[in-house]
Scaffold this motif. Structure first.
Motif, PDB file in Angstrom:
ATOM      1  N   ALA A   9       0.851  -1.188   0.000  1.00 18.33           N
ATOM      2  CA  ALA A   9       0.000   0.000   0.000  1.00 18.33           C
ATOM      3  C   ALA A   9       0.887   1.237   0.000  1.00 18.33           C
ATOM      4  CB  ALA A   9      -0.911   0.005   1.219  1.00 18.33           C
ATOM      5  N   MET A  10       0.510   2.223  -0.784  1.00 15.10           N
ATOM      6  CA  MET A  10       1.211   3.504  -0.803  1.00 15.10           C
ATOM      7  C   MET A  10       0.180   4.602  -0.585  1.00 15.10           C
ATOM      8  SD  MET A  10       4.097   3.207  -3.807  1.00 15.10           S
ATOM      9  CE  MET A  10       4.644   4.884  -3.447  1.00 15.10           C
ATOM     10  N   VAL A  11       0.378   5.383   0.452  1.00 18.50           N
ATOM     11  CA  VAL A  11      -0.574   6.434   0.791  1.00 18.50           C
ATOM     12  C   VAL A  11       0.184   7.702   1.164  1.00 18.50           C
ATOM     13  CG1 VAL A  11      -2.368   4.835   1.550  1.00 18.50           C
ATOM     14  CG2 VAL A  11      -0.674   5.651   3.195  1.00 18.50           C
ATOM     15  N   GLY A  12      -0.535   8.810   1.186  1.00 20.23           N
ATOM     16  CA  GLY A  12       0.113  10.064   1.552  1.00 20.23           C
ATOM     17  C   GLY A  12      -0.798  11.254   1.342  1.00 20.23           C
ATOM     18  N   SER A  13      -0.211  12.410   1.408  1.00 16.02           N
ATOM     19  CA  SER A  13      -0.927  13.674   1.397  1.00 16.02           C
ATOM     20  C   SER A  13      -1.672  13.916   0.089  1.00 16.02           C
ATOM     21  CB  SER A  13       0.070  14.814   1.623  1.00 16.02           C
ATOM     22  OG  SER A  13      -0.559  16.063   1.451  1.00 16.02           O
ATOM     23  N   ARG A  14      -2.824  14.569   0.205  1.00 17.36           N
ATOM     24  CA  ARG A  14      -3.533  15.028  -0.990  1.00 17.36           C
ATOM     25  C   ARG A  14      -2.911  16.306  -1.541  1.00 17.36           C
ATOM     26  NH1 ARG A  14      -7.373  12.191   1.730  1.00 17.36           N
ATOM     27  NH2 ARG A  14      -9.014  11.158   0.510  1.00 17.36           N
ATOM     28  N   ASN A  15      -2.065  16.947  -0.752  1.00 24.09           N
ATOM     29  CA  ASN A  15      -1.384  18.176  -1.184  1.00 24.09           C
ATOM     30  C   ASN A  15       0.115  18.004  -0.970  1.00 24.09           C
ATOM     31  OD1 ASN A  15      -3.808  20.025  -1.645  1.00 24.09           O
ATOM     32  ND2 ASN A  15      -4.164  19.332   0.456  1.00 24.09           N
ATOM     33  N   PRO A  16       0.730  17.111  -1.732  1.00 20.30           N
ATOM     34  CA  PRO A  16       2.134  16.800  -1.492  1.00 20.30           C
ATOM     35  C   PRO A  16       3.061  17.876  -2.023  1.00 20.30           C
ATOM     36  CG  PRO A  16       1.376  15.619  -3.415  1.00 20.30           C
ATOM     37  CD  PRO A  16       0.173  16.323  -2.844  1.00 20.30           C
ATOM     38  N   THR A  17       4.295  17.841  -1.561  1.00 24.40           N
ATOM     39  CA  THR A  17       5.330  18.664  -2.157  1.00 24.40           C
ATOM     40  C   THR A  17       5.701  18.069  -3.509  1.00 24.40           C
ATOM     41  OG1 THR A  17       7.139  17.369  -1.216  1.00 24.40           O
ATOM     42  CG2 THR A  17       6.246  19.169   0.139  1.00 24.40           C
TER      43      THR A  17
ATOM     44  N   VAL B 117       4.268   8.029   2.191  1.00 18.41           N
ATOM     45  CA  VAL B 117       5.242   8.846   1.465  1.00 18.41           C
ATOM     46  C   VAL B 117       5.344  10.234   2.070  1.00 18.41           C
ATOM     47  CG1 VAL B 117       5.877   9.777  -0.791  1.00 18.41           C
ATOM     48  CG2 VAL B 117       4.829   7.507  -0.631  1.00 18.41           C
ATOM     49  N   GLU B 118       4.227  10.887   2.272  1.00 22.10           N
ATOM     50  CA  GLU B 118       4.161  12.182   2.947  1.00 22.10           C
ATOM     51  C   GLU B 118       2.841  12.249   3.686  1.00 22.10           C
ATOM     52  OE1 GLU B 118       6.688  15.644   0.602  1.00 22.10           O
ATOM     53  OE2 GLU B 118       4.546  15.465   0.222  1.00 22.10           O
ATOM     54  N   ALA B 119       2.833  12.860   4.854  1.00 29.25           N
ATOM     55  CA  ALA B 119       1.581  12.980   5.598  1.00 29.25           C
ATOM     56  C   ALA B 119       1.715  14.032   6.685  1.00 29.25           C
ATOM     57  CB  ALA B 119       1.201  11.642   6.242  1.00 29.25           C
ATOM     58  N   ALA B 120       0.669  14.816   6.844  1.00 32.13           N
ATOM     59  CA  ALA B 120       0.595  15.733   7.978  1.00 32.13           C
ATOM     60  C   ALA B 120       0.251  14.933   9.230  1.00 32.13           C
ATOM     61  CB  ALA B 120      -0.452  16.812   7.714  1.00 32.13           C
ATOM     62  N   LEU B 121       0.344  15.586  10.392  1.00 38.32           N
ATOM     63  CA  LEU B 121       0.095  14.869  11.642  1.00 38.32           C
ATOM     64  C   LEU B 121      -1.351  14.406  11.761  1.00 38.32           C
ATOM     65  CD1 LEU B 121       2.196  16.944  14.183  1.00 38.32           C
ATOM     66  CD2 LEU B 121       2.546  14.552  13.512  1.00 38.32           C
ATOM     67  N   GLN B 122      -2.296  15.154  11.208  1.00 30.78           N
ATOM     68  CA  GLN B 122      -3.697  14.749  11.204  1.00 30.78           C
ATOM     69  C   GLN B 122      -4.083  14.414   9.775  1.00 30.78           C
ATOM     70  OE1 GLN B 122      -5.414  14.457  14.061  1.00 30.78           O
ATOM     71  NE2 GLN B 122      -3.660  15.228  15.214  1.00 30.78           N
TER      72      GLN B 122
ATOM     73  N   PRO C 297      11.223   9.716   5.195  1.00 33.06           N
ATOM     74  CA  PRO C 297      11.442  10.971   5.922  1.00 33.06           C
ATOM     75  C   PRO C 297      11.539  12.148   4.960  1.00 33.06           C
ATOM     76  CG  PRO C 297      13.497   9.777   5.733  1.00 33.06           C
ATOM     77  CD  PRO C 297      12.437   8.878   5.146  1.00 33.06           C
ATOM     78  N   GLY C 298      11.358  13.331   5.485  1.00 33.96           N
ATOM     79  CA  GLY C 298      11.454  14.528   4.654  1.00 33.96           C
ATOM     80  C   GLY C 298      12.057  15.676   5.428  1.00 33.96           C
ATOM     81  N   SER C 299      11.859  16.855   4.918  1.00 34.33           N
ATOM     82  CA  SER C 299      12.405  18.054   5.544  1.00 34.33           C
ATOM     83  C   SER C 299      11.767  18.295   6.904  1.00 34.33           C
ATOM     84  CB  SER C 299      12.159  19.270   4.649  1.00 34.33           C
ATOM     85  OG  SER C 299      12.417  20.469   5.345  1.00 34.33           O
ATOM     86  N   ILE C 300      12.575  18.695   7.873  1.00 30.83           N
ATOM     87  CA  ILE C 300      12.046  19.029   9.197  1.00 30.83           C
ATOM     88  C   ILE C 300      11.201  20.297   9.158  1.00 30.83           C
ATOM     89  CG2 ILE C 300      13.934  17.907  10.427  1.00 30.83           C
ATOM     90  CD1 ILE C 300      15.136  20.695  10.891  1.00 30.83           C
ATOM     91  N   HIS C 301      11.282  21.041   8.056  1.00 36.13           N
ATOM     92  CA  HIS C 301      10.525  22.279   7.929  1.00 36.13           C
ATOM     93  C   HIS C 301       9.192  22.073   7.216  1.00 36.13           C
ATOM     94  CE1 HIS C 301      14.072  24.346   9.342  1.00 36.13           C
ATOM     95  NE2 HIS C 301      14.780  23.815   8.369  1.00 36.13           N
ATOM     96  N   SER C 302       8.957  20.878   6.690  1.00 39.61           N
ATOM     97  CA  SER C 302       7.755  20.642   5.905  1.00 39.61           C
ATOM     98  C   SER C 302       6.653  20.019   6.752  1.00 39.61           C
ATOM     99  CB  SER C 302       8.070  19.700   4.728  1.00 39.61           C
ATOM    100  OG  SER C 302       6.877  19.319   4.068  1.00 39.61           O
ATOM    101  N   PRO C 303       5.460  20.656   6.825  1.00 39.97           N
ATOM    102  CA  PRO C 303       4.343  20.043   7.555  1.00 39.97           C
ATOM    103  C   PRO C 303       3.967  18.677   6.999  1.00 39.97           C
ATOM    104  CG  PRO C 303       3.879  22.344   7.048  1.00 39.97           C
ATOM    105  CD  PRO C 303       5.112  21.982   6.275  1.00 39.97           C
ATOM    106  N   GLN C 304       4.250  18.473   5.692  1.00 33.41           N
ATOM    107  CA  GLN C 304       3.879  17.210   5.058  1.00 33.41           C
ATOM    108  C   GLN C 304       4.809  16.068   5.447  1.00 33.41           C
ATOM    109  OE1 GLN C 304       1.140  17.583   4.216  1.00 33.41           O
ATOM    110  NE2 GLN C 304       0.674  18.711   2.357  1.00 33.41           N
TER     111      GLN C 304
ATOM    112  N   PRO D  49      12.234  23.991   0.446  1.00 29.79           N
ATOM    113  CA  PRO D  49      11.767  25.118  -0.364  1.00 29.79           C
ATOM    114  C   PRO D  49      12.502  26.404   0.028  1.00 29.79           C
ATOM    115  CG  PRO D  49       9.923  23.823   0.450  1.00 29.79           C
ATOM    116  CD  PRO D  49      11.140  23.321   1.157  1.00 29.79           C
ATOM    117  N   ALA D  50      12.794  27.218  -0.979  1.00 34.68           N
ATOM    118  CA  ALA D  50      13.522  28.461  -0.726  1.00 34.68           C
ATOM    119  C   ALA D  50      12.987  29.556  -1.634  1.00 34.68           C
ATOM    120  CB  ALA D  50      15.020  28.260  -0.962  1.00 34.68           C
ATOM    121  N   SER D  51      13.010  30.785  -1.137  1.00 31.57           N
ATOM    122  CA  SER D  51      12.543  31.921  -1.930  1.00 31.57           C
ATOM    123  C   SER D  51      13.669  32.434  -2.822  1.00 31.57           C
ATOM    124  CB  SER D  51      12.068  33.040  -1.005  1.00 31.57           C
ATOM    125  OG  SER D  51      13.181  33.576  -0.299  1.00 31.57           O
TER     126      SER D  51
END
Length: 380
Positions: free
Chosen positions: A126-134, A244-249, A270-277, A336-338
């Motif tokens: 199974a592969m699951v994750g965020s509906r709004n991924p990076t 793959v990616e997921a927010a806490l809720q 795992p991903g970036s410590i700065h990413s909510p996802q 991500p960077a500006s």
């Protein structure tokens, strides 16, 4: 399945107040649904509550229309010749892995080539994750799913936007085995509709080269409560679950919890410590999920041997870019960077930096994010 038998199964699933638990008690006591409905009220009350027994004595108002709709659906085929089928609890083709669940679905509706069976999912993930991924999350999902497909492992997901869709697409990229479903979509609606609507074309591809599965009767709309419920089937059909990616809720964490409760392995990228996802994945890893960096991490844990080891989704090779581009990518890192941040890191004027960013974006090494941000993307 004969019409009368079909009608009795539909009646059992449609009767108000009769959930899966009560239905299984009735089936265990009396046998098939037709025999359940042949019982007098006094006998039914020995197994279920008075309210439930009374409900069982009266056919639901929508039953006749539901039977007609389902019979017509079963007699039709999809645009590419895929068949429409129903599996009821106790059917020889009902997947054994779901029988091991605490709450197996009473009925499963299937769309897909007739040669494909859910019993073919001995090698599945199974592969699951965020509906709004990076951008990186989507790339990872597709790359990992493609690698699983190359190892003859079916990818099970939920047809949702984001990671689910990318996982299905990656698996379909390798759909060359005519005897094995490339991917399985477990949905939260009736199979006479596609949700979300923008995945209509993807659903058609899955129906032609995999399977679409639901426990919900035809005509069921996309109700919020049905999506967490379908997650137990995603977990149940699979040997393990990769988040793959997921927010806490998120629903992805529900799937991971259900997989764990079923005694299945849980994996997280795992991903970036700065990413909510990434926070959901990090929480899972802290709770004991296996940290995944390559496909082989999953294959080894699940002992999926007997087929060629797929290529690991490769990391970005900077030498494939220009020298200036490689320097820019090193300065970006993977968070991500500006534009202002990148100007400060590289010392480049804005115009020159924008030209390099455009070059790397066109080459597929950089993704442009909302809010004027840019992110380096690993090539899959």
């Amino acid at each position: 399945m004969e019409r009368d038998e079909l009608a009795s199964w539909l009646r059992l699933t449609l009767t108000p107040g009769i959930g899966n638990t009560a239905a299984r008690k009735l089936l265990s006591a009396f046998g098939l649904p037709m025999e359940v409905f042949a019982q007098p009220a006094a006998t039914l009350r020995q197994v279920v509550t008075d309210v439930q027994a009374s409900a069982l004595l009266e056919a639901p108002a929508e039953l006749a229309a539901g039977v007609e709709r389902t019979v017509k659906w079963l007699g039709s085929k999809g645009p590419q010749g895929e068949t429409h089928r129903i599996l009821a609890l106790g059917d020889p083709a009902y997947p054994a892995s779901l029988l091991e669940m605490a709450d197996p679905p009473l009925v499963l509706y299937l769309i897909g080539p007739e040669r494909f069976e859910l019993a073919q999912l001995a090698r599945s993930i199974a592969m699951v994750g965020s509906r709004n991924p990076t951008a990186q999350g989507s790339s990872n999902a597709r790359a990992f799913a493609r690698a699983f497909g190359e190892a003859s492992i079916a990818v099970v997901s939920g047809l949702a936007l984001g990671i689910d869709g990318a996982a299905h697409e990656g698996a379909l990229d390798t759909a060359t085995d005519a005897m094995r479903p490339a991917t399985v979509a477990v949905v939260g609606t009736g199979l006479d509709r596609v949700y979300p609507a923008r995945h209509h074309a993807l659903a058609q591809r899955i129906a032609a080269q995999g399977l679409i599965v639901s426990e919900f009767p035809l005509g069921t709309p996309p109700l919020n409560q049905n999506f967490p419920k379908r997650n137990r089937i995603i977990a149940g059909l699979s040997r393990g679950t990769l988040v793959v990616e997921a927010a806490l809720q998120s629903g992805s964490l529900i799937t991971a919890r259900l997989a764990s409760e079923q005694g299945k392995e849980v994996f997280a990228i795992p991903g970036s410590i700065h990413s909510p996802q990434s926070r959901g994945c990090h929480a899972l890893i802290r709770q004991g999920a296996k940290l995944v960096e390559t496909v082989n991490d999953v294959l080894e844990e699940l002992r999926f041997y007997g087929s060629p080891t797929p290529a690991t989704p490769p990391l970005l090779e900077e030498e494939e870019s220009t020298a200036a581009g490689a320097g820019l990518l090193r300065a970006m890192g993977y968070d991500p960077a500006s534009l202002d941040t990148l100007c400060a890191r590289t010392g480049l004027p804005a115009a020159a930096l924008q030209a390099q960013l455009l070059e790397q974006e066109l080459a597929g090494y950089v993704a442009r994010l909302p809010g004027g941000l840019f992110q380096r993307v690993m090539q899959g």
